[in-house]
Design a protein around this motif. Structure first.
Motif, PDB file in Angstrom:
ATOM      1  N   UNK A  25       0.843  -1.205   0.000  1.00  0.00           N
ATOM      2  CA  UNK A  25       0.000   0.000   0.000  1.00  0.00           C
ATOM      3  C   UNK A  25       0.874   1.250   0.000  1.00  0.00           C
ATOM      4  N   UNK A  26       1.878   1.274   0.853  1.00  0.00           N
ATOM      5  CA  UNK A  26       2.748   2.449   0.946  1.00  0.00           C
ATOM      6  C   UNK A  26       3.513   2.700  -0.351  1.00  0.00           C
ATOM      7  N   UNK A  27       3.662   1.669  -1.180  1.00  0.00           N
ATOM      8  CA  UNK A  27       4.384   1.802  -2.453  1.00  0.00           C
ATOM      9  C   UNK A  27       3.498   2.257  -3.605  1.00  0.00           C
ATOM     10  N   UNK A  28       2.232   2.562  -3.335  1.00  0.00           N
ATOM     11  CA  UNK A  28       1.312   2.950  -4.403  1.00  0.00           C
ATOM     12  C   UNK A  28       1.754   4.252  -5.088  1.00  0.00           C
ATOM     13  N   UNK A  29       1.501   4.321  -6.384  1.00  0.00           N
ATOM     14  CA  UNK A  29       1.796   5.546  -7.125  1.00  0.00           C
ATOM     15  C   UNK A  29       0.796   6.645  -6.773  1.00  0.00           C
ATOM     16  N   UNK A  30      -0.385   6.272  -6.315  1.00  0.00           N
ATOM     17  CA  UNK A  30      -1.384   7.220  -5.820  1.00  0.00           C
ATOM     18  C   UNK A  30      -1.281   7.213  -4.301  1.00  0.00           C
ATOM     19  N   UNK A  31      -0.953   8.369  -3.697  1.00  0.00           N
ATOM     20  CA  UNK A  31      -0.539   8.396  -2.295  1.00  0.00           C
ATOM     21  C   UNK A  31      -1.547   9.037  -1.344  1.00  0.00           C
ATOM     22  N   UNK A  32      -2.723   9.408  -1.827  1.00  0.00           N
ATOM     23  CA  UNK A  32      -3.693  10.082  -0.965  1.00  0.00           C
ATOM     24  C   UNK A  32      -4.584   9.042  -0.279  1.00  0.00           C
ATOM     25  N   UNK A  33      -4.093   8.493   0.825  1.00  0.00           N
ATOM     26  CA  UNK A  33      -4.837   7.456   1.534  1.00  0.00           C
ATOM     27  C   UNK A  33      -4.450   7.430   3.011  1.00  0.00           C
ATOM     28  N   UNK A  34      -5.302   6.765   3.772  1.00  0.00           N
ATOM     29  CA  UNK A  34      -4.984   6.352   5.137  1.00  0.00           C
ATOM     30  C   UNK A  34      -5.114   4.830   5.189  1.00  0.00           C
ATOM     31  N   UNK A  35      -4.424   4.214   6.129  1.00  0.00           N
ATOM     32  CA  UNK A  35      -4.515   2.766   6.315  1.00  0.00           C
ATOM     33  C   UNK A  35      -5.087   2.508   7.705  1.00  0.00           C
ATOM     34  N   UNK A  36      -6.246   1.868   7.741  1.00  0.00           N
ATOM     35  CA  UNK A  36      -6.874   1.500   9.006  1.00  0.00           C
ATOM     36  C   UNK A  36      -6.597   0.026   9.254  1.00  0.00           C
ATOM     37  N   UNK A  37      -5.816  -0.283  10.286  1.00  0.00           N
ATOM     38  CA  UNK A  37      -5.530  -1.674  10.653  1.00  0.00           C
ATOM     39  C   UNK A  37      -6.233  -1.975  11.967  1.00  0.00           C
ATOM     40  N   UNK A  38      -7.106  -2.975  11.957  1.00  0.00           N
ATOM     41  CA  UNK A  38      -7.773  -3.419  13.184  1.00  0.00           C
ATOM     42  C   UNK A  38      -7.254  -4.808  13.517  1.00  0.00           C
ATOM     43  N   UNK A  39      -6.497  -4.891  14.600  1.00  0.00           N
ATOM     44  CA  UNK A  39      -5.957  -6.167  15.071  1.00  0.00           C
ATOM     45  C   UNK A  39      -7.040  -6.878  15.871  1.00  0.00           C
ATOM     46  N   UNK A  40      -7.559  -7.946  15.301  1.00  0.00           N
ATOM     47  CA  UNK A  40      -8.690  -8.655  15.907  1.00  0.00           C
ATOM     48  C   UNK A  40      -8.198  -9.764  16.844  1.00  0.00           C
ATOM     49  N   UNK A  41      -7.464  -9.341  17.883  1.00  0.00           N
ATOM     50  CA  UNK A  41      -7.043 -10.285  18.914  1.00  0.00           C
ATOM     51  C   UNK A  41      -5.951 -11.243  18.501  1.00  0.00           C
ATOM     52  N   UNK A  42      -5.016 -10.801  17.658  1.00  0.00           N
ATOM     53  CA  UNK A  42      -3.919 -11.681  17.238  1.00  0.00           C
ATOM     54  C   UNK A  42      -3.120 -12.176  18.436  1.00  0.00           C
ATOM     55  N   UNK A  43      -2.665 -13.419  18.340  1.00  0.00           N
ATOM     56  CA  UNK A  43      -1.854 -14.025  19.409  1.00  0.00           C
ATOM     57  C   UNK A  43      -0.412 -14.223  18.974  1.00  0.00           C
ATOM     58  N   UNK A  44      -0.059 -13.768  17.780  1.00  0.00           N
ATOM     59  CA  UNK A  44       1.314 -13.877  17.294  1.00  0.00           C
ATOM     60  C   UNK A  44       1.957 -12.491  17.316  1.00  0.00           C
ATOM     61  N   UNK A  45       2.963 -12.281  16.494  1.00  0.00           N
ATOM     62  CA  UNK A  45       3.700 -11.018  16.487  1.00  0.00           C
ATOM     63  C   UNK A  45       3.159 -10.021  15.459  1.00  0.00           C
ATOM     64  N   UNK A  46       1.899 -10.160  15.087  1.00  0.00           N
ATOM     65  CA  UNK A  46       1.317  -9.247  14.097  1.00  0.00           C
ATOM     66  C   UNK A  46       1.423  -7.790  14.528  1.00  0.00           C
ATOM     67  N   UNK A  47       1.140  -7.512  15.797  1.00  0.00           N
ATOM     68  CA  UNK A  47       1.211  -6.135  16.294  1.00  0.00           C
ATOM     69  C   UNK A  47       2.620  -5.574  16.148  1.00  0.00           C
ATOM     70  N   UNK A  48       3.617  -6.368  16.486  1.00  0.00           N
ATOM     71  CA  UNK A  48       5.012  -5.929  16.347  1.00  0.00           C
ATOM     72  C   UNK A  48       5.341  -5.588  14.910  1.00  0.00           C
TER      73      UNK A  48
END
Length: 310
Positions: A25-48
């Motif tokens: 996403x960050x590499x997109x040629x069109x850069x006008x965006x926000x990224x909403x990440x909702x961590x749905x209770x991950x038990x691994x290192x996803x948050x890190x």
């Protein structure tokens, strides 16, 4: 300043994928965006993994595990963009994905639902998704009826669909009461209200096999299509689309020797909506279906992809 796109990612235990997904996403040629990440209770290192990426456009939230639909709904509720772009936490966009969607919006400002073709990643390589659009050509743009264009593969997926923010106000969000088929339910509700602006350009890599319904559906989790019966009566395209989904679930039921589910799905199917191959398969005993399924898997190993849908 309000972003043009809100990219919505529901995250659960994708530590090996989420960083690559966000970077696409960050590499997109069109850069006008926000990224909403909702961590749905991950038990691994996803948050890190998410927190290792420093970009002010990433808005990170976490909640107790409630399921993918609840995570997506939470992301929708937090979005501020004019257009909402769905993205699974392990899929990848080509760098011109958002730019292409923006062009579709510019060309068709009266429309509200936009999508691109996808490439499906399997254990045996990449497969270009096919669609039931007449005389379809590479990189051409079509305004299509969702159901009629999705008899082979769906033109809407959870990583290749962008909708105007008003769409969810009109049709509602993901149905968290459903144990399976939440995506299909959403696509049906979209298809009943909107056309889809679709470009046949594979700008999304969809890691389909790991999360395929046939790989993870338990007998009690098979979707039901009763909510749409009243619409099927007056919408032949919808009826055929759902009959093809019923066919898939009936074959899965045979593979699992789940006779009651098979009967439930099969009795609702109008056989006129199936091709000869599909009609033949429905009449075969479980032993034959299992042999054919094994043969199909072996052919995939050699790069030959067989399908009852074409």
């Amino acid at each position: 300043m309000t972003p043009f796109f809100s990219v919505l990612i529901s995250l659960y235990n994708k530590e090996g994928f989420i960083k690559t997904t966000i970077e696409s996403v960050l590499s997109q040629t069109f850069q006008d965006f926000e990224i909403i990440v909702v961590n749905d209770g991950s038990t691994d290192a996803s948050e890190t993994m998410v927190n290792s990426i420093l970009d002010h456009r990433i808005k990170y939230f976490k909640q107790d595990n409630k399921g993918a639909s609840a995570g997506r709904n939470a992301a929708i509720s937090k979005a501020s963009g004019q257009y909402l772009a769905l993205l699974d936490a392990d899929d990848i966009w080509q760098e011109n994905y958002l730019e292409t969607i923006n062009q579709l919006i510019t060309f068709h400002p009266e429309q509200a639902v936009f999508a691109t073709a996808v490439t499906i990643e399997t254990s045996n390589g990449l497969v270009r998704s096919m669609y039931s659009i007449n005389n379809i050509k590479d990189k051409e743009i079509y305004i299509v009826d969702y159901f009629k264009s999705s008899y082979i593969n769906t033109v809407l997926t959870s990583s290749s669909t962008v909708v105007h923010q008003n769409v969810f106000d009109k049709i509602g969000t993901y149905d968290t009461s459903l144990k399976s088929g939440q995506d299909t339910d959403l696509w049906i509700r979209i298809g009943l209200q909107y056309k889809v602006v679709f470009i046949n350009d594979a700008l999304v890599t969809y890691r389909y096999e790991k999360k395929s319904l046939s790989n993870r559906t338990k007998r009690s989790d098979k979707p039901k299509y009763d909510n749409y019966l009243k619409f099927e009566a007056t919408n032949p395209g919808l009826k055929k689309f759902i009959d093809l989904n019923r066919f898939s679930m009936a074959i899965l039921s045979k593979l699992e020797n789940d006779r009651s589910s098979f009967k439930r799905f099969e009795k609702e199917i109008d056989y006129n909506n199936l091709n000869k191959k599909q009609q033949f398969l429905l009449k075969q005993p479980t032993s034959v279906i299992r042999c054919l399924h094994f043969f199909k898997k072996r052919m995939q190993h050699f790069g030959i992809h067989l399908s009852a849908f074409k």
